[in-house]
Scaffold this motif. Structure first.
Motif, PDB file in Angstrom:
ATOM      1  N   TYR A 131       2.439  -6.903   2.767  1.00 28.31           N
ATOM      2  CA  TYR A 131       1.981  -8.269   2.965  1.00 28.31           C
ATOM      3  C   TYR A 131       2.753  -9.198   2.037  1.00 28.31           C
ATOM      4  O   TYR A 131       3.068  -8.830   0.903  1.00 28.31           O
TER       5      TYR A 131
ATOM      6  N   GLN B  49     -12.796  -7.265   2.949  1.00 26.04           N
ATOM      7  CA  GLN B  49     -11.560  -6.988   3.682  1.00 26.04           C
ATOM      8  C   GLN B  49     -10.502  -8.059   3.433  1.00 26.04           C
ATOM      9  O   GLN B  49     -10.780  -9.267   3.559  1.00 26.04           O
TER      10      GLN B  49
ATOM     11  N   LEU C 248       0.880  -1.177   0.000  1.00 29.77           N
ATOM     12  CA  LEU C 248       0.000   0.000   0.000  1.00 29.77           C
ATOM     13  C   LEU C 248       0.914   1.223   0.000  1.00 29.77           C
ATOM     14  O   LEU C 248       1.572   1.515   1.008  1.00 29.77           O
TER      15      LEU C 248
ATOM     16  N   THR D  17      -8.019  -8.501   5.423  1.00 29.00           N
ATOM     17  CA  THR D  17      -7.757  -9.074   6.760  1.00 29.00           C
ATOM     18  C   THR D  17      -8.644 -10.294   7.021  1.00 29.00           C
ATOM     19  O   THR D  17      -8.173 -11.307   7.552  1.00 29.00           O
TER      20      THR D  17
ATOM     21  N   ILE E 167      -1.322  -4.175  11.572  1.00 27.82           N
ATOM     22  CA  ILE E 167      -0.768  -4.443  10.232  1.00 27.82           C
ATOM     23  C   ILE E 167      -0.546  -3.122   9.517  1.00 27.82           C
ATOM     24  O   ILE E 167      -1.428  -2.272   9.469  1.00 27.82           O
ATOM     25  N   ILE E 168       0.645  -2.956   8.961  1.00 26.67           N
ATOM     26  CA  ILE E 168       0.862  -1.808   8.083  1.00 26.67           C
ATOM     27  C   ILE E 168       0.878  -2.329   6.633  1.00 26.67           C
ATOM     28  O   ILE E 168       0.902  -3.539   6.417  1.00 26.67           O
ATOM     29  N   GLY E 169       0.864  -1.448   5.680  1.00 21.49           N
ATOM     30  CA  GLY E 169       0.557  -1.864   4.314  1.00 21.49           C
ATOM     31  C   GLY E 169       1.601  -2.662   3.564  1.00 21.49           C
ATOM     32  O   GLY E 169       1.973  -2.331   2.435  1.00 21.49           O
TER      33      GLY E 169
ATOM     34  N   ASP F  65       1.428   3.835   2.880  1.00 24.26           N
ATOM     35  CA  ASP F  65       2.244   3.505   4.049  1.00 24.26           C
ATOM     36  C   ASP F  65       3.702   3.551   3.582  1.00 24.26           C
ATOM     37  O   ASP F  65       4.166   2.671   2.864  1.00 24.26           O
TER      38      ASP F  65
ATOM     39  N   GLY G   6      -5.816  -3.418  10.797  1.00 23.66           N
ATOM     40  CA  GLY G   6      -6.008  -4.831  11.062  1.00 23.66           C
ATOM     41  C   GLY G   6      -5.093  -5.179  12.235  1.00 23.66           C
ATOM     42  O   GLY G   6      -3.932  -4.781  12.249  1.00 23.66           O
TER      43      GLY G   6
ATOM     44  N   GLU H 111     -10.201  -6.888  11.843  1.00 24.74           N
ATOM     45  CA  GLU H 111     -10.093  -5.651  11.069  1.00 24.74           C
ATOM     46  C   GLU H 111     -10.758  -4.509  11.832  1.00 24.74           C
ATOM     47  O   GLU H 111     -11.916  -4.591  12.210  1.00 24.74           O
TER      48      GLU H 111
HETATM   49  C1  G1P Z   1      -5.896  -1.199   5.322  1.00 25.84           C
HETATM   50  C2  G1P Z   1      -6.159  -2.584   5.909  1.00 25.84           C
HETATM   51  C3  G1P Z   1      -5.751  -2.632   7.381  1.00 25.84           C
HETATM   52  C4  G1P Z   1      -4.309  -2.186   7.537  1.00 25.84           C
HETATM   53  C5  G1P Z   1      -4.116  -0.789   6.908  1.00 25.84           C
HETATM   54  C6  G1P Z   1      -2.659  -0.388   6.912  1.00 25.84           C
HETATM   55  O1  G1P Z   1      -6.801  -0.283   5.909  1.00 25.84           O
HETATM   56  O2  G1P Z   1      -7.526  -2.920   5.747  1.00 25.84           O
HETATM   57  O3  G1P Z   1      -5.898  -3.944   7.885  1.00 25.84           O
HETATM   58  O4  G1P Z   1      -3.964  -2.184   8.903  1.00 25.84           O
HETATM   59  O5  G1P Z   1      -4.570  -0.780   5.545  1.00 25.84           O
HETATM   60  O6  G1P Z   1      -2.495   0.906   6.448  1.00 25.84           O
HETATM   61  P1  G1P Z   1      -7.116   1.160   5.250  1.00 25.84           P
HETATM   62  O7  G1P Z   1      -5.980   2.051   5.660  1.00 25.84           O
HETATM   63  O8  G1P Z   1      -7.200   0.939   3.781  1.00 25.84           O
HETATM   64  O9  G1P Z   1      -8.419   1.577   5.866  1.00 25.84           O
END
Ligand code: G1P
Length: 289
Positions: free
Chosen positions: A209, A231, A132, A233, A205-207, A135, A173, A192
């Motif tokens: 995986y 989700q 992601l 997660t 959890i950070i983005g 992050d 998550g 989640e």
């Molecule tokens: C998503 C995931 C979450 C994770 C997070 C990290 O959430 O669903 O589990 O901890 O990214 O940034 P979002 O930030 O898209 O709401």
């Protein structure tokens, strides 16, 4: 021997509503930290971790992110003619190698799990990474490279984790931790966005995986979870007990660039770490802090 991770999925279809008006035309993944867009940091981190195939999951319509990751022929010609070698390298060095980038369209914004599921055909039953880009992790070696090394020992699913203040668990998550050894936490469950009072821990959890294709099998069911979204997660949680699941407390600093404050701090931290800017940044910021 675990199967190597050679594919990475970048979900970049979000509307970026938290950054309007900046994201009215420019997707949030193209917002720069110092002078480099978030997507470039994510691609650099993936390539440094040995990723060979990059899969962008984009929204419908014109896509500025994939355009950014292609050659800008006209600009390159001008820079070359003018002898601007450094500038030229700044727009060519970080490009994905020819043939390594693919885009798939997520036609409806149904959640992170749905975005990843959209890449299923391209993932083709192989282990894969998810990054992601909002992050942003400042780390050496990069966060995904650290995870690939951990995955070499654990196999299964590996996510990057860090402790967050308890009042923030509803943004993440969260792991229900079974046991910890060194930087690894084995999970017996995942939730989640839990309410702080109900969160099984603060390890979030950070983005980043590394996932096994089994996760996509659960995403096939298209079940909605928190926020009425599909989700990732929840699908990962369903694999626990069948394949190993670990959180890695990575070494480095993570900045939540999906959030204005995190984005500003990231700019300061990355500028401070730069040889060409680091000295000046503290001096110019001093009157404001
Ligand atoms: C998503 C995931 C979450 C994770 C997070 C990290 O959430 O669903 O589990 O901890 O990214 O940034 P979002 O930030 O898209 O709401």
């Amino acid at each position: 021997m675990v199967k190597p991770v050679t594919k990475a999925v970048f979900p970049v279809a979000g509307l970026g509503t938290r950054f309007l008006p900046a994201t009215k035309v420019v997707p949030k993944e193209l917002l720069p930290v110092v002078d480099k867009p978030l997507i470039q940091y994510a691609v650099d981190e993936a390539l440094a971790a040995g990723i060979k195939d990059l899969i962008l999951v984009t929204a419908e319509g014109e896509n500025l992110i994939s355009r950014y990751l292609e050659h800008a022929d006209a600009l390159e010609v001008v820079l070359r003619e003018r002898g601007k070698e450094l500038e030229l390298r700044s727009i060519t060095d970080g490009l994905p190698p020819p043939g390594s980038l693919t885009c798939v369209v997520q036609s409806e914004p149904l959640g992170l799990g749905h975005a990843v599921w959209c890449a299923k055909e391209l993932i083709d039953e192989q282990p894969f990474a998810v990054i992601l880009p909002d992050d942003l992790v400042q780390a050496d070696p990069g966060c995904l490279a650290q995870m690939v090394a951990a995955y070499g020992k654990t196999g299964g699913n590996v996510v990057a984790v860090e402790d967050v203040p308890r009042e923030q668990t509803a943004r993440y998550g969260v792991l229900d931790v079974e046991m910890e050894y060194g930087r690894l936490a084995r999970a017996r469950g995942l939730v989640e966005k839990p309410d702080p009072v109900e969160a099984p821990s603060t390890l979030s959890i950070i983005g980043r995986y590394i996932l096994q294709p089994e996760v996509l099998g659960y995403l096939d069911r298209q079940e909605c979870g928190a926020g009425n979204e599909i989700q990732l997660t929840d699908a990962m949680a369903k694999t626990i007990g069948k394949i190993p699941f670990h959180g890695l407390r990575f070494q480095g600093r993570r900045f939540d660039c999906g959030n204005k404050l995190g984005f500003i701090v990231a700019n300061v931290a990355f500028a401070a770490a730069r040889e060409d800017l680091g000295g000046d940044i503290c001096e110019v910021l001093a009157p404001f802090i």
